[in-house]
Design an enzyme around this catalytic site. Structure first.
Site, PDB file in Angstrom:
ATOM      1  N   ASN A 270       0.587  -1.114  -0.146  1.00  0.00           N
ATOM      2  CA  ASN A 270      -0.003   0.153   0.626  1.00  0.00           C
ATOM      3  C   ASN A 270       1.036   0.845   0.164  1.00  0.00           C
ATOM      4  O   ASN A 270       2.066   1.560   0.886  1.00  0.00           O
ATOM      5  CB  ASN A 270      -1.071   0.347   1.233  1.00  0.00           C
TER       6      ASN A 270
ATOM      7  N   HIS B  94       1.127   6.552   2.362  1.00  0.00           N
ATOM      8  CA  HIS B  94       1.736   6.971   3.279  1.00  0.00           C
ATOM      9  C   HIS B  94       2.921   7.895   1.994  1.00  0.00           C
ATOM     10  O   HIS B  94       3.398   9.429   2.413  1.00  0.00           O
ATOM     11  CB  HIS B  94       2.469   6.263   3.707  1.00  0.00           C
TER      12      HIS B  94
ATOM     13  N   HIS C 223      -5.764   3.552  -1.969  1.00  0.00           N
ATOM     14  CA  HIS C 223      -7.255   4.081  -1.261  1.00  0.00           C
ATOM     15  C   HIS C 223      -7.802   4.947  -1.490  1.00  0.00           C
ATOM     16  O   HIS C 223      -6.319   5.816  -1.676  1.00  0.00           O
ATOM     17  CB  HIS C 223      -6.794   3.882   0.095  1.00  0.00           C
TER      18      HIS C 223
ATOM     19  N   ARG D 227      -9.579   7.768  -1.215  1.00  0.00           N
ATOM     20  CA  ARG D 227     -10.742   8.371   0.067  1.00  0.00           C
ATOM     21  C   ARG D 227     -11.692   9.475  -0.932  1.00  0.00           C
ATOM     22  O   ARG D 227     -10.865   9.812  -1.907  1.00  0.00           O
ATOM     23  CB  ARG D 227     -10.284   8.879   0.891  1.00  0.00           C
TER      24      ARG D 227
ATOM     25  N   ARG E 108      -7.439  12.736   0.884  1.00  0.00           N
ATOM     26  CA  ARG E 108      -7.008  13.289   1.764  1.00  0.00           C
ATOM     27  C   ARG E 108      -4.906  12.930   0.608  1.00  0.00           C
ATOM     28  O   ARG E 108      -4.087  13.336   1.526  1.00  0.00           O
ATOM     29  CB  ARG E 108      -6.809  13.091   2.783  1.00  0.00           C
TER      30      ARG E 108
ATOM     31  N   GLU F  64      -8.242  -0.072  -2.664  1.00  0.00           N
ATOM     32  CA  GLU F  64      -9.191   0.129  -1.522  1.00  0.00           C
ATOM     33  C   GLU F  64     -10.470   1.564  -1.617  1.00  0.00           C
ATOM     34  O   GLU F  64      -9.858   2.612  -2.652  1.00  0.00           O
ATOM     35  CB  GLU F  64      -8.642   0.286  -0.512  1.00  0.00           C
TER      36      GLU F  64
ATOM     37  N   THR G 205      -8.481   3.240   8.341  1.00  0.00           N
ATOM     38  CA  THR G 205      -9.727   2.740   8.712  1.00  0.00           C
ATOM     39  C   THR G 205      -9.726   2.012  10.032  1.00  0.00           C
ATOM     40  O   THR G 205      -9.029   1.148   9.839  1.00  0.00           O
ATOM     41  CB  THR G 205      -9.407   1.697   7.183  1.00  0.00           C
TER      42      THR G 205
ATOM     43  N   GLU H  57     -10.716  -9.668   3.264  1.00  0.00           N
ATOM     44  CA  GLU H  57      -9.742  -9.799   4.021  1.00  0.00           C
ATOM     45  C   GLU H  57      -9.809  -8.961   5.591  1.00  0.00           C
ATOM     46  O   GLU H  57     -11.059  -8.515   5.712  1.00  0.00           O
ATOM     47  CB  GLU H  57      -9.081  -8.457   3.407  1.00  0.00           C
TER      48      GLU H  57
ATOM     49  N   HIS I  26      -3.495  -4.992   7.507  1.00  0.00           N
ATOM     50  CA  HIS I  26      -3.551  -3.288   8.901  1.00  0.00           C
ATOM     51  C   HIS I  26      -2.725  -3.628   9.701  1.00  0.00           C
ATOM     52  O   HIS I  26      -3.383  -4.532  10.699  1.00  0.00           O
ATOM     53  CB  HIS I  26      -5.671  -3.342   8.872  1.00  0.00           C
TER      54      HIS I  26
HETATM   55  N1  PXP Z   1      -5.735  -3.478   3.962  1.00  0.00           N
HETATM   56  C1  PXP Z   1      -6.938  -1.969   4.144  1.00  0.00           C
HETATM   57  C2  PXP Z   1      -8.579  -2.843   4.110  1.00  0.00           C
HETATM   58  C3  PXP Z   1      -6.258  -0.473   4.906  1.00  0.00           C
HETATM   59  O1  PXP Z   1      -7.222   0.059   5.006  1.00  0.00           O
HETATM   60  C4  PXP Z   1      -5.143  -0.824   4.988  1.00  0.00           C
HETATM   61  C5  PXP Z   1      -4.809   0.989   5.273  1.00  0.00           C
HETATM   62  O2  PXP Z   1      -4.782   1.487   4.222  1.00  0.00           O
HETATM   63  C6  PXP Z   1      -4.048  -1.323   5.156  1.00  0.00           C
HETATM   64  C7  PXP Z   1      -4.426  -2.941   4.514  1.00  0.00           C
HETATM   65  C8  PXP Z   1      -2.658  -1.409   5.359  1.00  0.00           C
HETATM   66  O3  PXP Z   1      -2.565  -1.297   6.753  1.00  0.00           O
HETATM   67  P1  PXP Z   1      -1.052  -0.674   7.179  1.00  0.00           P
HETATM   68  O4  PXP Z   1      -0.823   0.751   6.353  1.00  0.00           O
HETATM   69  O5  PXP Z   1      -1.037   0.341   8.563  1.00  0.00           O
HETATM   70  O6  PXP Z   1      -0.301  -1.864   6.657  1.00  0.00           O
END
Ligand code: PXP
Length: 241
Positions: free
Chosen positions: A7, A10, A43, A45, A49, A70, A101, A151, A191
């Site tokens: 992901n 960030h 993601h 959003r 953001r 996402e 999330t 997931e 997550h």
């Molecule tokens: N899975 C989902 C559905 C999420 O919303 C996120 C955060 O955007 C992640 C995985 C990844 O989480 P992390 O950034 O804490 O590894």
């Protein structure tokens, strides 16, 4: 063997902090791919953001692996997904004020609504996943929706305040995995996973994909993105199928 999808939200957060053009999420995605990531997750959003529409469209054109989107189960996002055609769309709950999330999607009582929502995505060849808590009732409801994947939300486990809480949350996830397998669902996890709290899943069979962002980007600040992704890919690829 499970796979790692990274992901890159960030990277976009950092870019947007100065309203500029760097760091470029598309470049980050290419580095993740070169380091062995199986796919890239963003993601989009409602408030844009971090990831923006332009990022999603550009990634669609430049990725060599897979694009996982996402998204909240809104009309706007369904339209974008049908346009962009990610390999997978993962439905997540979304609140404007949340830092990230915060919990799984509520599937209970929404089976028909969500089945209707994913149907056009399936018709367009987009695989779908539902981000759910490791709650047996939610997993059962998810199975009734007809999405191929769930997931399981590992955030409560990764946020545990002590060892006892952590063990209890881990056990919930392990039971959830068994239940999902029995229901014929394919299972991803994500997550809050990092290079250490992921280890208890090493010998658990049936996990298809790990979705990880924050811990990889945090390590990347010190050791570089290539090395941070390679470290996580090596871990995940050492796990049981
Ligand atoms: N899975 C989902 C559905 C999420 O919303 C996120 C955060 O955007 C992640 C995985 C990844 O989480 P992390 O950034 O804490 O590894």
């Amino acid at each position: 063997m499970p796979v790692l999808c990274v992901n890159i939200d960030h990277v976009a957060t950092l870019r947007n902090a100065r309203m500029g053009i760097e760091p470029e999420p598309v470049t980050a995605a290419a580095i993740c791919e070169l380091a062995g990531a199986h796919g890239i997750i963003v993601h989009l959003r409602e408030d844009r953001r971090h990831i923006r529409d332009r990022d999603v469209h550009t990634l669609r054109k430049t990725l060599n692996t897979r694009l996982h989107l996402e998204m909240a189960a809104t009309e706007e996002m369904q339209k974008i997904a049908l346009e962009v055609r990610p390999e997978m769309a993962c439905l997540v709950p979304e609140k404007r004020q949340e830092l990230t999330t915060e919990g799984g999607l509520n599937c209970i009582g929404r089976e028909q609504e969500l089945a209707d929502y994913v149907a056009p995505l399936h018709e367009a060849g987009i695989r779908t996943s539902l981000f759910v808590d490791a709650d047996p009732a939610q997993i059962e409801a998810a199975a009734a929706i007809g999405s191929e994947f769930i997931e399981i939300h590992t955030g409560h486990y990764s946020d545990a305040k002590n060892h006892v809480e952590e063990k209890a949350e881990l056990n919930k996830i392990l039971r959830g995995i068994e239940l999902a397998k029995e229901a014929g669902l394919l299972i991803n996890l994500g997550h809050g996973l990092n290079y250490t709290n992921i280890l208890p899943f090493a010998r658990i069979k049936g996990i298809r994909e790990y979705s990880i962002g924050h811990s990889i980007m945090a390590r990347a600040i010190f050791s570089g993105l290539d090395s941070a992704v390679r470290d996580m890919v090596a871990l995940v690829r050492s796990f049981d199928e």
